[in-house]
Design an enzyme around this catalytic site. Structure first.
Site, PDB file in Angstrom:
ATOM      1  N   ASP A 206      39.250  27.994  41.013  1.00  0.00           N
ATOM      2  CA  ASP A 206      39.240  29.277  40.310  1.00  0.00           C
ATOM      3  C   ASP A 206      38.449  30.347  41.070  1.00  0.00           C
ATOM      4  O   ASP A 206      38.689  31.545  40.923  1.00  0.00           O
ATOM      5  CB  ASP A 206      38.633  29.083  38.910  1.00  0.00           C
ATOM      6  CG  ASP A 206      38.450  30.394  38.162  1.00  0.00           C
ATOM      7  OD1 ASP A 206      39.472  31.028  37.851  1.00  0.00           O
ATOM      8  OD2 ASP A 206      37.299  30.791  37.903  1.00  0.00           O
TER       9      ASP A 206
ATOM     10  N   LEU B 252      37.422  36.106  33.404  1.00  0.00           N
ATOM     11  CA  LEU B 252      38.049  37.380  33.734  1.00  0.00           C
ATOM     12  C   LEU B 252      38.368  37.524  35.222  1.00  0.00           C
ATOM     13  O   LEU B 252      38.786  38.591  35.660  1.00  0.00           O
ATOM     14  CB  LEU B 252      37.121  38.540  33.305  1.00  0.00           C
ATOM     15  CG  LEU B 252      36.922  38.677  31.792  1.00  0.00           C
ATOM     16  CD1 LEU B 252      35.874  39.729  31.498  1.00  0.00           C
ATOM     17  CD2 LEU B 252      38.230  39.046  31.104  1.00  0.00           C
ATOM     18  N   ARG B 253      38.167  36.458  35.986  1.00  0.00           N
ATOM     19  CA  ARG B 253      38.453  36.555  37.421  1.00  0.00           C
ATOM     20  C   ARG B 253      39.918  36.890  37.672  1.00  0.00           C
ATOM     21  O   ARG B 253      40.251  37.654  38.561  1.00  0.00           O
ATOM     22  CB  ARG B 253      38.101  35.251  38.131  1.00  0.00           C
ATOM     23  CG  ARG B 253      36.641  35.135  38.494  1.00  0.00           C
ATOM     24  CD  ARG B 253      36.422  34.145  39.633  1.00  0.00           C
ATOM     25  NE  ARG B 253      34.993  33.910  39.783  1.00  0.00           N
ATOM     26  CZ  ARG B 253      34.343  32.875  39.261  1.00  0.00           C
ATOM     27  NH1 ARG B 253      35.005  31.984  38.547  1.00  0.00           N
ATOM     28  NH2 ARG B 253      33.051  32.738  39.438  1.00  0.00           N
ATOM     29  N   GLY B 254      40.801  36.292  36.898  1.00  0.00           N
ATOM     30  CA  GLY B 254      42.227  36.540  37.085  1.00  0.00           C
ATOM     31  C   GLY B 254      42.574  38.011  36.908  1.00  0.00           C
ATOM     32  O   GLY B 254      43.325  38.583  37.700  1.00  0.00           O
TER      33      GLY B 254
ATOM     34  N   VAL C  67      41.001  40.044  39.984  1.00  0.00           N
ATOM     35  CA  VAL C  67      41.671  39.815  41.259  1.00  0.00           C
ATOM     36  C   VAL C  67      43.062  40.433  41.265  1.00  0.00           C
ATOM     37  O   VAL C  67      43.483  41.039  42.264  1.00  0.00           O
ATOM     38  CB  VAL C  67      41.742  38.302  41.573  1.00  0.00           C
ATOM     39  CG1 VAL C  67      42.623  38.036  42.775  1.00  0.00           C
ATOM     40  CG2 VAL C  67      40.344  37.746  41.831  1.00  0.00           C
TER      41      VAL C  67
END
Length: 369
Positions: free
Chosen positions: A208, A289-291, A294
């Site tokens: 992830d 919230l990385r998705g 990015v």
């Protein structure tokens, strides 16, 4: 590639990036990370012998020279405070003269057997105690600052080392602490990992942390396979002639990347599109919230690459699978692959008709146009 002096023969010949056939998904992910390193790196998973290492070396060779502080082991930027070591900052505050040099962007290979000291650097405790100075021996992270750090077979690397790499890549700094002595230096690099799924998967929480995940496969089309073999044979027989044939394309792409880096700060993405990106992440049950972050950054980097200041639905479509496929929770009973699942949800949320072939991104390879 030419240098500032116009010579092409000084360095060891590297297969040109623009001559690489196929693997558009991997090439696009790498280019977007060069335009915006905050995308967070690329994890490339695929079969052996599919040109992973060749492509990454070609990318490093393609990039223009950068300005560095001449006598600094961390490739510090001569004017950007965020990319300077503490020692260079100190010299600036004392108004000392800072010598500037130009050097190629480095691609640092991290060997599988590397120790933490080799990666992070070491502090000579004895010298520090006896002479009262911070005696630091820089590691691979120092060498990779402002460059590319490549970890082949990252899925076989010790999890602790992967943690260290990802922490440095995310924060842009490497901190080494020994016996109460602490030293830190800038470590802002594009992290590229590659591996073969047959040799084991990365833990989901580590996977992830990579911004993008590119899947590459052995080319099946016999015509394309012949083209790849002929390209490689021509390069091996006469590297300089082969490089000369692709020099114009290389320089054009290099200029396009530099322009994109300069344009990136002014690229916008509409609020409604940002909400829809987050809706896709929510419906896919992506943790954290990385998705979202990015996907936004990658779409803006793609817009900058194509010379636009407004990211579009098409930009999002071309990067969303790369940004989200590795963040989905694995269901062993599910037959649909993660990339197709991302595209299905994306098309539903954005009100777009699903392409006939969901194996490709938006019905066509997500590549460099």
């Amino acid at each position: 590639m030419t240098t500032d002096s116009g010579q092409v023969t000084k360095r060891r010949a590297v297969f040109p990036f623009t001559a690489i056939v196929g693997q558009e998904e991997m090439k696009l992910a790498l280019l977007l990370n060069v335009i915006d390193p905050k995308v967070g790196g690329v994890m490339i998973m695929g079969d052996r012998g599919t040109g992973k290492s060749t492509t990454i070396r070609a990318l490093a060779d393609l990039l223009p020279e950068i300005e560095v502080v001449a006598d600094d082991p961390f490739n510090s930027h001569p004017s950007d405070i965020e990319l300077m070591s503490d020692e260079v900052k100190e010299r600036l505050t004392q108004q000392q003269e800072i010598p500037v040099a130009r050097k190629k962007v480095l691609m640092v290979d991290l060997p599988l057997g590397a120790t933490e000291d080799r990666v992070c650097g070491t502090i000579d405790i004895e010298k520090a105690l006896s002479e009262g100075v911070k005696a630091f021996e820089p590691g691979l992270l120092a060498k990779a600052n402002r460059g590319i750090l490549y970890v082949d077979e990252v899925n076989l690397l010790d999890d602790h080392l992967v943690d260290v790499l990802l922490d440095s890549a995310a924060s842009g700094w490497n901190t080494v602490e020994r016996e109460g002595i602490s030293i830190r230096h800038p470590a802002r690099f594009v992290l590229v990992g590659s591996g073969n799924p047959e040799e084991g998967e990365l833990r989901p929480q580590l996977l992830d942390r990579f911004g993008m995940h590119a899947e590459i496969h052995t080319v099946k089309d016999p015509v394309l396979r012949v083209q790849i073999v002929e390209q490689r044979s021509a390069f091996d027989q006469n590297p300089q002639e082969f490089l000369a044939q692709h020099q114009a394309d290389q320089e054009a792409l290099q200029t396009k990347l530099v322009t994109a880096q300069e344009l990136l700060p002014s690229v916008q993405i509409d609020y409604d599109l940002r909400v829809q990106i987050s809706q896709v992440c929510s419906e896919l049950d992506v943790d954290g919230l990385r998705g979202d972050l990015v996907t936004n950054r990658a779409a803006k980097a793609l817009a900058a690459f194509e010379g636009r200041t407004e990211a579009t639905v098409d930009d999002i479509s071309r990067v969303v699978t790369l940004c989200l496929r590795h963040r989905l929770r694995k269901d062993p009973l599910e037959s649909i692959d993660s990339g197709s699942k991302v595209q299905k949800v994306f098309c539903r949320v954005f009100g777009i008709a699903e392409p006939e072939e969901l194996g490709s991104v938006n019905g066509r390879p997500a590549g460099v146009r």
